[in-house]
Design an enzyme around this catalytic site. Structure first.
Site, PDB file in Angstrom:
ATOM      1  N   HIS A 219       0.843  -1.202   0.000  1.00 61.32           N
ATOM      2  CA  HIS A 219       0.000   0.000   0.000  1.00 61.32           C
ATOM      3  C   HIS A 219       0.876   1.248   0.000  1.00 61.32           C
ATOM      4  CE1 HIS A 219      -3.134  -2.883   1.491  1.00 61.32           C
ATOM      5  NE2 HIS A 219      -3.841  -2.188   0.620  1.00 61.32           N
ATOM      6  N   ASP A 260      -5.854   5.249  -0.856  1.00 59.39           N
ATOM      7  CA  ASP A 260      -5.116   4.601   0.236  1.00 59.39           C
ATOM      8  C   ASP A 260      -4.103   5.550   0.876  1.00 59.39           C
ATOM      9  OD1 ASP A 260      -6.156   2.026   0.608  1.00 59.39           O
ATOM     10  OD2 ASP A 260      -5.071   1.219  -1.110  1.00 59.39           O
TER      11      ASP A 260
END
Length: 530
Positions: A219, A260
Site C-alpha cells: 500500500h 489509500d
C-alpha cells in the site's frame, strides 16, 4: 363482497409466484384493487366482518413477506461464502475471506441507511469536447517537465499491460505524481476546472509523501498509481467515459489517487484490535478508508495544495459526495454487500446509479492485479504477502493471535490467491462487465441510429490525438468500444494466473520468502512468457 373474497383466494394461490417472478407489479396492482374495494364498502356501510378481517390479515401477511424478503436480500451476506466448503478451501484461506470481505467483527447486522443517490444530467456535447481533447499532449507545461524515460513509459498508459513499476523507476519513484498529472492533462481537467498547475503538483507530491510514510511493501504510491491507471483503462475501453460527466471523471481519477493515502500497512481489524487512535476516531467503522479521505482533504486546506479552489460550491459538494462514497466502498468488509446491491440493480428496469457504478469501478481496480499479467500479478502478490507478514510480526510482539495470512511460517500463498480469485476477483469483474454492458450498449445503439450527431458526438467519433513520435492514438469513440474483447481478455488472464497458482500449490506451498530461488524462477518465467 363475494367477488372480493374470490379474488383474494386467487391471489393467495399466486402470491409467492409473483414474489419470485417478474409479475410483482401485477400482484401489487391487484392487492391495491382489493384494498380500495374494501374502502368503498366501508364508506357505504356494506361490510362483511369476516371477509374484511380475512382480507386485512392477508394484506398484512403479504406486506410482511415482502418486508422479510427485502430485509434478507439487503442484509444476508452469508450465502456469498456458502460454497466455500471445508474440503475444497483451506480453513486459513476461508477465515481470511470471511474476515476480510465480510463484516463479522462481533457487530450486530444493521440495515444501513440508503445513501441519497447522486443524479446528474449526462452532458453529451460536454463529453464530446473533453474526449476530443484527451490526447492533447502537454508534457512541458509550466511547473512539470517529463523526463524522456517517463514519456516513453507513458506511451503504454492506455494498455491493460501497463507496467507501473517501470514508470516508477523512470520517474525516480514519482509514479503517482506523473500519473495524476498525465490523466488530469489527457482529460483536460486542468483547463475545465481551472486547477492551478502549481497546486496540482504540490498536492501530488504531498500525496506521495503520505503514501511513503509507513514504507509499506504494497500500500504505497506505486499501488495508488496502478489503481489510478487501471481506472483510466476501464473508463476508456468500456466506453464508461462517454456516460460520465467531466466532474464525475474528475471524481474517479481523484478518488483513485487518494484512495489509500497514509495507509499504515495494517488492516482495519488490526486497528480495531489494538484500539488505535484512528480506530477510536472513526468508531471502528471503515477506519482506514475514512482516514484516507479525511487526510487527503485536509491537505487541500492549505492554499498551495487546494486543487479544487475554483470549483463552484455545487460542484465541490457533488464531487466530495462522490469521492467519499467511492473511497469508503474500497473497504473490503463491504465487498459482498456491494456486489449484491449492484447485482440486484442489474435486475431492475431503471438504469444503474452513477455513484454505485463508479464505486464498483474503483473497487475492481483496487483488486485488479490478479487480472494483470503474471509478471505484475506475482510481484504484487509477493509485496502484499510481505505486508501481511509484517503485520503478523507486530501481532506476535503484542501477544495478539495472527490475523489470517499474516503468519509468515504457515501461510499458504498459492491457496490464498486461488481463493481470492475464485470468490472475489472473478465475480467482481464479471459484474463489472455486466454493468458496463447494460450502460454502454444502449448508448452505442443510440449513437449508431443518430443520423446527424451533435457537434460533440461528431467531434468525439473522429477524435485522434497526436503522440510525441508523430503517430496517432487509437480511436476511443463509442463506435470503437469492444466490450466482448474487454471481457474475454480479462477472463483469459485471470484463468491463466489461477492455473499458475494451482501449479505452485501442487508443488507443496514452499515459503516464497525463504526460497529466493522460487521467486527468481517465477520472475524469469514471467519475463519469458509476458
Amino acid at each position: 363482497m363475494g367477488s372480493t373474497a374470490t379474488e383474494t383466494e386467487e391471489l393467495e394461490n399466486t402470491t409467492f409466484k409473483y414474489l419470485i417472478g417478474e409479475q410483482t407489479e401485477k400482484m401489487w396492482q391487484r392487492l391495491k384493487g382489493i384494498l380500495r374495494c374494501l374502502v368503498k364498502q366501508l364508506e357505504k356501510g356494506d361490510v362483511n366482518v369476516i371477509d374484511l378481517k380475512k382480507n386485512i390479515e392477508y394484506a398484512a401477511s403479504v406486506l410482511e413477506a415482502v418486508y422479510i424478503d427485502e430485509t434478507r436480500r439487503l442484509l444476508d451476506t452469508d450465502d456469498e461464502l456458502s460454497d466455500i466448503q471445508s474440503d475444497s478451501v483451506p480453513s486459513e484461506v476461508r477465515d481470511w475471506l470471511a474476515s476480510t470481505f465480510t463484516r463479522k467483527m462481533g457487530m450486530m447486522k444493521k440495515k444501513s441507511e440508503e445513501k441519497p443517490r447522486f443524479r446528474s444530467i449526462v452532458h453529451v456535447v460536454q463529453a464530446g469536447i473533453f474526449v476530443e481533447r484527451m490526447y492533447r499532449k502537454s508534457y512541458h507545461m509550466v511547473g512539470l517537465a517529463y523526463p524522456e524515460a517517463v514519456i516513453v513509459t507513458l506511451k503504454d498508459v492506455d494498455k491493460w499491460s501497463f507496467d507501473v513499476f517501470a514508470l516508477n523507476e523512470a520517474s525516480g519513484e514519482h509514479s503517482l505524481k506523473f500519473m495524476i498529472y498525465e490523466l488530469f492533462t489527457r482529460y483536460d481537467l486542468i483547463n475545465r476546472f481551472k486547477i492551478p498547475v502549481s497546486c496540482l503538483i504540490a498536492f501530488a507530491e504531498a500525496l506521495e509523501v503520505g503514501y511513503s510514510k509507513y514504507k509499506n511493501p504494497y500500500h504505497n504510491l506505486i499501488h495508488a498509481a496502478d489503481v489510478t491507471q487501471t481506472v483510466h483503462y476501464i473508463m476508456l475501453h468500456t466506453g464508461i467515459m462517454h456516460w460520465l460527466t467531466e466532474l464525475e471523471i474528475l471524481a474517479m481519477v481523484f478518488a483513485a489517487a487518494i484512495h489509500d493515502y497514509e495507509h499504515t500497512g495494517t488492516t482495519n481489524n488490526f486497528h480495531i484490535q489494538t484500539r488505535s487512535d484512528v480506530a477510536i476516531l472513526y468508531n471502528d467503522r471503515s477506519v482506514l478508508e475514512n482516514h484516507h479521505v479525511s487526510a487527503a482533504y485536509r491537505l487541500m486546506q492549505e492554499e498551495e495544495m487546494n486543487v479544487l479552489i475554483n470549483l463552484s460550491k455545487d460542484d465541490w459538494r457533488d464531487l466530495r459526495n462522490l469521492v467519499i462514497e467511492m473511497v469508503l466502498s474500497t473497504d473490503m468488509s463491504g465487498h459482498f454487500q456491494q456486489i449484491k446491491n449492484i447485482r440486484n440493480s442489474l435486475q431492475q428496469p431503471e438504469g444503474l446509479d452513477k455513484a454505485k457504478t463508479m464505486s464498483l469501478i474503483l473497487h475492481a481496480a483496487d483488486i485488479s492485479h490478479p487480472a494483470k499479467s503474471w509478471k505484475l500479478h506475482h510481484r504484487w502478490t509477493m509485496a502484499l504477502m510481505e505486508e501481511f507478514f509484517l503485520q503478523g510480526d507486530k501481532e506476535a510482539e503484542l501477544g495478539l493471535p495472527f490475523s489470517p495470512l499474516c503468519d509468515r511460517k504457515s501461510t499458504m500463498v498459492a491457496q490464498s490467491q486461488i481463493g481470492f480469485i475464485d470468490f472475489i476477483v472473478e465475480p467482481t469483474f464479471s459484474l463489472l462487465t455486466d454493468s458496463t454492458e447494460k450502460i454502454i450498449i444502449p448508448l452505442i445503439e443510440e449513437d449508431s441510429k443518430t443520423k446527424t450527431p451533435s457537434y460533440g458526438a461528431s467531434r468525439r467519433s473522429n477524435m485522434k490525438g497526436t503522440t510525441n513520435d508523430g503517430t496517432y492514438s487509437p480511436d476511443y469513440s463509442l463506435a470503437s468500444v469492444d466490450l466482448k474483447s474487454f471481457k474475454n481478455s480479462l477472463v483469459d488472464i485471470i484463468q491463466q494466473n489461477k492455473e499458475r497458482w494451482k501449479e505452485l500449490a501442487a508443488q507443496g506451498e514452499p515459503d516464497p520468502h525463504k526460497n529466493s530461488d522460487l521467486v527468481n524462477a517465477e520472475e524469469k518465467h514471467a519475463e519469458t512468457h509476458s
